[in-house]
Design a protein around this motif. Sequence first.
Motif, mmCIF file in Angstrom:
data_model
loop_
_atom_site.group_PDB
_atom_site.id
_atom_site.type_symbol
_atom_site.label_atom_id
_atom_site.label_comp_id
_atom_site.label_asym_id
_atom_site.label_seq_id
_atom_site.Cartn_x
_atom_site.Cartn_y
_atom_site.Cartn_z
ATOM 1 N N GLU A 24 0.822 -1.214 0.000
ATOM 2 C CA GLU A 24 0.000 0.000 0.000
ATOM 3 C C GLU A 24 0.857 1.266 0.000
ATOM 4 O O GLU A 24 0.472 2.275 -0.589
ATOM 5 C CB GLU A 24 -0.942 0.020 1.207
ATOM 6 C CG GLU A 24 -2.115 -0.908 1.077
ATOM 7 C CD GLU A 24 -2.988 -0.941 2.322
ATOM 8 O OE1 GLU A 24 -2.722 -0.192 3.293
ATOM 9 O OE2 GLU A 24 -3.949 -1.732 2.330
ATOM 10 N N LYS A 25 2.010 1.204 0.656
ATOM 11 C CA LYS A 25 2.911 2.360 0.706
ATOM 12 C C LYS A 25 3.804 2.444 -0.531
ATOM 13 O O LYS A 25 4.574 3.383 -0.683
ATOM 14 C CB LYS A 25 3.783 2.307 1.963
ATOM 15 C CG LYS A 25 3.025 2.481 3.249
ATOM 16 C CD LYS A 25 2.554 3.902 3.422
ATOM 17 C CE LYS A 25 1.872 4.062 4.778
ATOM 18 N NZ LYS A 25 1.503 5.430 5.051
ATOM 19 N N GLY A 26 3.725 1.453 -1.419
ATOM 20 C CA GLY A 26 4.454 1.498 -2.674
ATOM 21 C C GLY A 26 5.891 1.020 -2.608
ATOM 22 O O GLY A 26 6.677 1.306 -3.513
ATOM 23 N N PHE A 27 6.245 0.295 -1.563
ATOM 24 C CA PHE A 27 7.600 -0.225 -1.421
ATOM 25 C C PHE A 27 7.730 -1.599 -2.070
ATOM 26 O O PHE A 27 6.889 -2.463 -1.838
ATOM 27 C CB PHE A 27 7.987 -0.410 0.056
ATOM 28 C CG PHE A 27 8.186 0.851 0.829
ATOM 29 C CD1 PHE A 27 9.287 1.662 0.605
ATOM 30 C CD2 PHE A 27 7.295 1.216 1.823
ATOM 31 C CE1 PHE A 27 9.490 2.820 1.343
ATOM 32 C CE2 PHE A 27 7.478 2.362 2.569
ATOM 33 C CZ PHE A 27 8.575 3.171 2.323
ATOM 34 N N SER B 13 7.678 2.400 11.867
ATOM 35 C CA SER B 13 8.037 3.799 11.607
ATOM 36 C C SER B 13 8.153 4.063 10.114
ATOM 37 O O SER B 13 7.674 5.087 9.620
ATOM 38 C CB SER B 13 9.361 4.145 12.294
ATOM 39 O OG SER B 13 9.206 4.128 13.693
ATOM 40 N N ALA B 14 8.785 3.146 9.383
ATOM 41 C CA ALA B 14 8.939 3.302 7.933
ATOM 42 C C ALA B 14 7.586 3.309 7.230
ATOM 43 O O ALA B 14 7.408 3.966 6.211
ATOM 44 C CB ALA B 14 9.818 2.191 7.375
ATOM 45 N N GLN C 80 15.575 -0.011 3.393
ATOM 46 C CA GLN C 80 15.208 1.097 4.276
ATOM 47 C C GLN C 80 15.249 0.690 5.745
ATOM 48 O O GLN C 80 15.649 1.480 6.597
ATOM 49 C CB GLN C 80 13.820 1.635 3.924
ATOM 50 C CG GLN C 80 13.435 2.823 4.786
ATOM 51 C CD GLN C 80 12.187 3.521 4.315
ATOM 52 O OE1 GLN C 80 11.662 3.234 3.252
ATOM 53 N NE2 GLN C 80 11.703 4.457 5.098
ATOM 54 N N ILE C 81 14.828 -0.538 6.040
ATOM 55 C CA ILE C 81 14.782 -0.964 7.440
ATOM 56 C C ILE C 81 16.048 -1.682 7.885
ATOM 57 O O ILE C 81 16.184 -2.042 9.051
ATOM 58 C CB ILE C 81 13.536 -1.831 7.727
ATOM 59 C CG1 ILE C 81 13.558 -3.133 6.929
ATOM 60 C CG2 ILE C 81 12.260 -1.031 7.478
ATOM 61 C CD1 ILE C 81 12.463 -4.121 7.307
ATOM 62 N N GLY C 82 16.968 -1.910 6.961
ATOM 63 C CA GLY C 82 18.258 -2.471 7.324
ATOM 64 C C GLY C 82 18.299 -3.970 7.511
ATOM 65 O O GLY C 82 19.056 -4.471 8.342
ATOM 66 N N VAL C 83 17.470 -4.697 6.750
ATOM 67 C CA VAL C 83 17.510 -6.160 6.794
ATOM 68 C C VAL C 83 17.703 -6.685 5.379
ATOM 69 O O VAL C 83 17.455 -5.982 4.406
ATOM 70 C CB VAL C 83 16.232 -6.785 7.413
ATOM 71 C CG1 VAL C 83 16.007 -6.298 8.828
ATOM 72 C CG2 VAL C 83 15.007 -6.531 6.562
ATOM 73 N N HIS C 84 18.134 -7.909 5.283
ATOM 74 C CA HIS C 84 18.287 -8.539 3.971
ATOM 75 C C HIS C 84 16.899 -8.864 3.433
ATOM 76 O O HIS C 84 15.983 -9.208 4.190
ATOM 77 C CB HIS C 84 19.130 -9.809 4.087
ATOM 78 C CG HIS C 84 19.600 -10.322 2.767
ATOM 79 N ND1 HIS C 84 18.819 -11.124 1.976
ATOM 80 C CD2 HIS C 84 20.749 -10.117 2.087
ATOM 81 C CE1 HIS C 84 19.474 -11.413 0.871
ATOM 82 N NE2 HIS C 84 20.665 -10.808 0.915
ATOM 83 N N VAL C 85 16.732 -8.766 2.133
ATOM 84 C CA VAL C 85 15.434 -9.033 1.506
ATOM 85 C C VAL C 85 14.941 -10.447 1.821
ATOM 86 O O VAL C 85 13.732 -10.671 1.947
ATOM 87 C CB VAL C 85 15.481 -8.748 -0.013
ATOM 88 C CG1 VAL C 85 16.327 -9.755 -0.748
ATOM 89 C CG2 VAL C 85 14.085 -8.669 -0.593
ATOM 90 N N THR C 86 15.853 -11.392 1.995
ATOM 91 C CA THR C 86 15.459 -12.762 2.357
ATOM 92 C C THR C 86 14.765 -12.780 3.713
ATOM 93 O O THR C 86 13.768 -13.477 3.899
ATOM 94 C CB THR C 86 16.693 -13.690 2.386
ATOM 95 O OG1 THR C 86 17.314 -13.659 1.098
ATOM 96 C CG2 THR C 86 16.309 -15.111 2.724
ATOM 97 N N ALA D 55 13.399 -2.446 -1.774
ATOM 98 C CA ALA D 55 13.488 -1.072 -1.261
ATOM 99 C C ALA D 55 13.165 -1.017 0.225
ATOM 100 O O ALA D 55 13.836 -0.327 1.001
ATOM 101 C CB ALA D 55 12.552 -0.148 -2.043
ATOM 102 N N PHE D 56 12.135 -1.750 0.639
ATOM 103 C CA PHE D 56 11.738 -1.730 2.047
ATOM 104 C C PHE D 56 12.803 -2.386 2.912
ATOM 105 O O PHE D 56 13.150 -1.868 3.978
ATOM 106 C CB PHE D 56 10.377 -2.410 2.227
ATOM 107 C CG PHE D 56 9.787 -2.203 3.598
ATOM 108 C CD1 PHE D 56 9.408 -0.945 4.021
ATOM 109 C CD2 PHE D 56 9.593 -3.272 4.456
ATOM 110 C CE1 PHE D 56 8.865 -0.741 5.282
ATOM 111 C CE2 PHE D 56 9.045 -3.080 5.714
ATOM 112 C CZ PHE D 56 8.679 -1.809 6.135
ATOM 113 N N ALA D 57 13.328 -3.507 2.455
ATOM 114 C CA ALA D 57 14.388 -4.193 3.202
ATOM 115 C C ALA D 57 15.587 -3.271 3.392
ATOM 116 O O ALA D 57 16.161 -3.187 4.484
ATOM 117 C CB ALA D 57 14.792 -5.479 2.496
#
Length: 68
Positions: A14-17, A53-54, A25-31, A21-23
């Motif tokens: 819904e936020k378009g991430f 928060s993101a 931004q929050i500092g985690v691996h996409v996996t 990109a979201f991973a």
Amino acid sequence: MEDFGANLKRFRVEKGFSQEAFAAQIGVHVTNLSKYERNKSVPSLEIAQIMASALQMSLDEMVYGTLN
């Protein structure tokens, strides 16, 4: 808490991430993000708060779905 993964994915989309990109931004691996969204893993409270928060919402809203 069983809907956490579905909620996370829904709010992220819904936020378009994208997952990537979201991973980032929050500092985690996409996996790891993928595992959270599929309820295969649970993030630490610290990471969950960063996610909320993101997504510009409270942790309760993210975990339990939008509160009405």
